[in-house]
Design an enzyme around this catalytic site. Structure first.
Site, PDB file in Angstrom:
ATOM      1  N   SER A  50       0.860  -1.178   0.000  1.00  0.00           N
ATOM      2  CA  SER A  50       0.000   0.000   0.000  1.00  0.00           C
ATOM      3  C   SER A  50       0.893   1.223   0.000  1.00  0.00           C
ATOM      4  O   SER A  50       2.063   1.147   0.372  1.00  0.00           O
ATOM      5  CB  SER A  50      -0.890   0.023   1.242  1.00  0.00           C
ATOM      6  OG  SER A  50      -1.717   1.174   1.256  1.00  0.00           O
ATOM      7  N   ARG A 297      -0.352  -4.050  -7.085  1.00  0.00           N
ATOM      8  CA  ARG A 297      -1.554  -4.645  -6.500  1.00  0.00           C
ATOM      9  C   ARG A 297      -2.787  -3.934  -7.035  1.00  0.00           C
ATOM     10  O   ARG A 297      -2.790  -2.710  -7.199  1.00  0.00           O
ATOM     11  CB  ARG A 297      -1.526  -4.503  -4.967  1.00  0.00           C
ATOM     12  CG  ARG A 297      -2.603  -5.306  -4.239  1.00  0.00           C
ATOM     13  CD  ARG A 297      -2.312  -6.782  -4.313  1.00  0.00           C
ATOM     14  NE  ARG A 297      -3.168  -7.572  -3.460  1.00  0.00           N
ATOM     15  CZ  ARG A 297      -4.300  -8.159  -3.861  1.00  0.00           C
ATOM     16  NH1 ARG A 297      -4.741  -7.997  -5.093  1.00  0.00           N
ATOM     17  NH2 ARG A 297      -5.009  -8.908  -3.019  1.00  0.00           N
ATOM     18  N   THR A 333      -7.116   1.360   4.790  1.00  0.00           N
ATOM     19  CA  THR A 333      -6.638   0.634   5.967  1.00  0.00           C
ATOM     20  C   THR A 333      -7.538   0.872   7.170  1.00  0.00           C
ATOM     21  O   THR A 333      -7.876  -0.065   7.905  1.00  0.00           O
ATOM     22  CB  THR A 333      -5.198   1.050   6.295  1.00  0.00           C
ATOM     23  OG1 THR A 333      -4.353   0.750   5.174  1.00  0.00           O
ATOM     24  CG2 THR A 333      -4.685   0.319   7.522  1.00  0.00           C
ATOM     25  N   CYS A 489      -0.434  -6.632 -17.511  1.00  0.00           N
ATOM     26  CA  CYS A 489       0.283  -7.280 -16.413  1.00  0.00           C
ATOM     27  C   CYS A 489       1.535  -6.483 -16.082  1.00  0.00           C
ATOM     28  O   CYS A 489       2.366  -6.226 -16.963  1.00  0.00           O
ATOM     29  CB  CYS A 489       0.661  -8.707 -16.793  1.00  0.00           C
ATOM     30  SG  CYS A 489       1.731  -9.503 -15.563  1.00  0.00           S
ATOM     31  N   CYS A 513       4.631 -13.866 -11.239  1.00  0.00           N
ATOM     32  CA  CYS A 513       3.379 -13.284 -10.748  1.00  0.00           C
ATOM     33  C   CYS A 513       3.554 -12.665  -9.362  1.00  0.00           C
ATOM     34  O   CYS A 513       3.989 -13.326  -8.422  1.00  0.00           O
ATOM     35  CB  CYS A 513       2.296 -14.350 -10.704  1.00  0.00           C
ATOM     36  SG  CYS A 513       0.711 -13.771 -10.080  1.00  0.00           S
ATOM     37  N   CYS A 516      -1.061  -9.517  -8.193  1.00  0.00           N
ATOM     38  CA  CYS A 516      -1.790  -8.239  -8.236  1.00  0.00           C
ATOM     39  C   CYS A 516      -3.245  -8.430  -8.615  1.00  0.00           C
ATOM     40  O   CYS A 516      -4.069  -7.561  -8.344  1.00  0.00           O
ATOM     41  CB  CYS A 516      -1.100  -7.260  -9.180  1.00  0.00           C
ATOM     42  SG  CYS A 516      -1.298  -7.611 -10.942  1.00  0.00           S
ATOM     43  N   CYS A 519      -4.910  -9.488 -14.149  1.00  0.00           N
ATOM     44  CA  CYS A 519      -5.334 -10.361 -15.245  1.00  0.00           C
ATOM     45  C   CYS A 519      -6.728 -10.918 -14.997  1.00  0.00           C
ATOM     46  O   CYS A 519      -7.555 -11.007 -15.917  1.00  0.00           O
ATOM     47  CB  CYS A 519      -4.329 -11.479 -15.454  1.00  0.00           C
ATOM     48  SG  CYS A 519      -4.006 -12.489 -13.987  1.00  0.00           S
TER      49      CYS A 519
END
Length: 544
Positions: A50, A297, A333, A489, A513, A516, A519
């Protein structure tokens, strides 16, 4: 009957993010209940990414003394800036024109991953059992259809499905209530939404892709607590923006978010991020610095109207699994923490009343009366306004709507969403984008970036990026959209090889990978289904 070993708990929590850990802490604060938290990352915080600027209201309610020991307390926000960028310059958006609830006064900037590591310590001190490296792979059900718990994935399965010498079957965790705190687009949460029709009364969730880097910069340029957000260049038809957070130890967290509603299949969010760093203002800050980490992310951007039904027999959705992100504030959060607390209080009451596997109706009832609902309702039209009218006009409309709601005369309607995967235009209808070659100083390629994320998966395991129809990428996506997975991606997982010889093939580099979920969200035919890999795989983020 299953031959897997099972363990019973009062509450099982899937995901050791801020929502899951806060729920666990709150349950133990309330009384003597058994609580287990599963975390698919190799350690707590390994998969947490984050910005982050954090509103402490949730922490203040959960652990009032958190400032005494939590690493987040090191860097209170001291300055707040909003830049509107052109290619060569910037203008400062007057902060006085923003509604008061957009102010960052009293917030903190720092690593959410390290904050979660600290929360895990508080939870374990209260008796919570936390199992990192164990991925929840399957939902378990009672005979009446209610959720019974989850099973972790088998370990030591080869790519062809056979068992390797170190094979270990998964573990079943049974619970009176199971909380799903998987974060954005969790694969079990997606299945729960389908099975229990949790989205029948809400708008589709929409998303952004956030990419982040940590840089060590020249101490002379570092201003602890300085927060900068940008909009405008380099994005054109797409919308999003950048952030620069001056955190502790002469380090800045900077990143870029692109809404996944973009229409041009030639667009690369990663390419836009790398291009953004070459803006004169940002390049001057980074000059002489060192990039130390990278990650990406997806982010919930649907707002209040996209929050699904939160409960089902035997369980609940909390945190980003439910979508409690305040989009214009770029904060989720505090709402994640509060949602975990409210779900914990409802479950504790139900367990005390000797109820089990029913719907925790007290949780959504309490949430609808909480400051989560108040806060998210105020900003519910921001994302759809910008998505519909573009960056400039959409921002003006969204700002007017937020001010009206601040003055309690809000617009008498709530705008709707369309799923992100429906927004792509054909490749021949959109201009190609020429991204500059990375210079290795400010901008970098995907593979060197993934290296900094410390991503790793056991090579000989089933590919966790599954295709419903393996022919779709080449038969359908390539001619219509120039196979956009190559560009959306941010980790170089997908590529098309062999086009120059007339024999194109779709290649999945699953080891790259970073989890995130882009896709799973943006594929135009929804052909890609992200499922959990072997526990402990994926990124290992430090200080993100």
């Amino acid at each position: 009957m299953s031959d897997r070993e099972s363990m019973p708990y009062d509450v099982v929590i899937v995901g050791a993010g801020p929502a899951g850990l806060s729920a666990a802490i709150r349950l133990k604060q309330l009384g003597d209940v058994s609580v287990c938290v599963l975390e698919k990352g190799s350690e707590v915080g390994a998969h947490i990414l984050s910005g982050a600027v954090i509103d402490p209201i949730g922490l203040d309610e959960l652990l009032p003394d958190w400032r005494d020991s939590c690493p987040l307390a090191r860097t209170p926000v001291t300055e707040n800036h909003h830049w509107v960028l052109t290619q060569a310059g910037k203008s400062e958006f007057p902060h006085a024109l923003m509604p008061p609830f957009m102010n960052n006064k009293g917030t903190y900037t720092g690593s959410l991953a390290n904050t979660c590591r600290w929360l895990a310590e508080q939870a374990e001190a209260l008796g919570v059992e936390i199992f990192p490296g164990f991925a929840a792979a399957e939902i378990l059900f009672n005979d009446d259809g209610s959720v019974k718990g989850v099973a972790t994935g088998d370990m030591g399965v080869a790519r062809d499905g056979t068992h390797k010498p170190d094979y270990q079957p998964g573990l079943e965790l049974h619970a009176k209530y199971t909380f799903f705190a998987e974060g954005v687009r969790g694969h079990l949460t997606k299945e729960l939404k389908r099975l229990f029709d949790l989205e029948r009364d809400c708008q589709p969730q929409v998303y952004g892709l956030g990419m982040k880097e940590l840089w060590d910069i020249d101490p002379a340029k570092h201003v602890p607590g300085k927060v900068v957000h940008t909009q405008g260049w380099p994005l054109d038809d797409a919308w999003g923006g950048g952030f620069i957070y001056h955190q502790a130890d002469n380090q800045v967290a900077l990143g870029f978010v692109v809404a996944l509603s973009y229409k041009n299949p030639h667009l690369s969010p990663f390419g836009e991020f790398q291009r953004w760093k070459h803006h004169p203002e940002i390049a001057a800050l980074l000059e002489g610095g060192t990039r130390v980490s990278y990650g990406a992310r997806a982010i919930n951007e649907g707002g209040w109207q996209s929050v699904p039904k939160l409960v089902f027999p035997g369980g609940a959705l909390i945190g980003c699994s439910a979508g409690f992100v305040n989009v214009p504030r770029i904060k989720g959060t505090h709402t994640a923490i509060k949602s975990g607390m409210l779900a914990a209080e409802a479950a504790f009451e139900a367990i005390g009343a000797d109820r089990q596997a029913d719907e925790l109706s007290a949780y959504p009832a309490a949430l609808n009366k909480s400051w989560i609902a108040t806060e998210l309702k105020k900003v519910r039209n921001v994302e759809p306004f910008v998505a519909k009218f573009g960056d400039t006009a959409g921002t003006l409309f969204a700002g007017a709507d937020m001010w009206m709601r601040q003055l309690k005369i809000g617009l008498p309607f709530t705008l709707k969403h369309k799923p992100d995967h429906t927004k792509l235009w054909r490749a021949d209808q959109q201009p190609k984008i020429d991204y500059p070659k990375p210079d290795g100083k400010l901008s970098f390629d995907k593979l060197s970036s993934v290296f900094l994320s410390n991503t790793n998966h056991e090579e000989d395991q089933p590919i966790h990026l599954t295709l419903k129809d393996p022919d779709v990428p080449i038969r359908h996506n390539l001619p219509l959209y120039d196979e956009p997975a190559q560009r959306y991606c941010p980790a170089g997982v997908y590529e098309v090889v062999g086009q120059e010889t007339g024999d194109p093939k779709f290649v999945i580099n699953a080891q790259n990978c970073v989890h995130c979920k882009t896709c799973d969200i943006k594929d135009p035919t929804q052909n890609i289904n992200w499922v959990v890999p072997e526990g402990g795989g994926g990124p290992n983020y430090p200080n993100m």
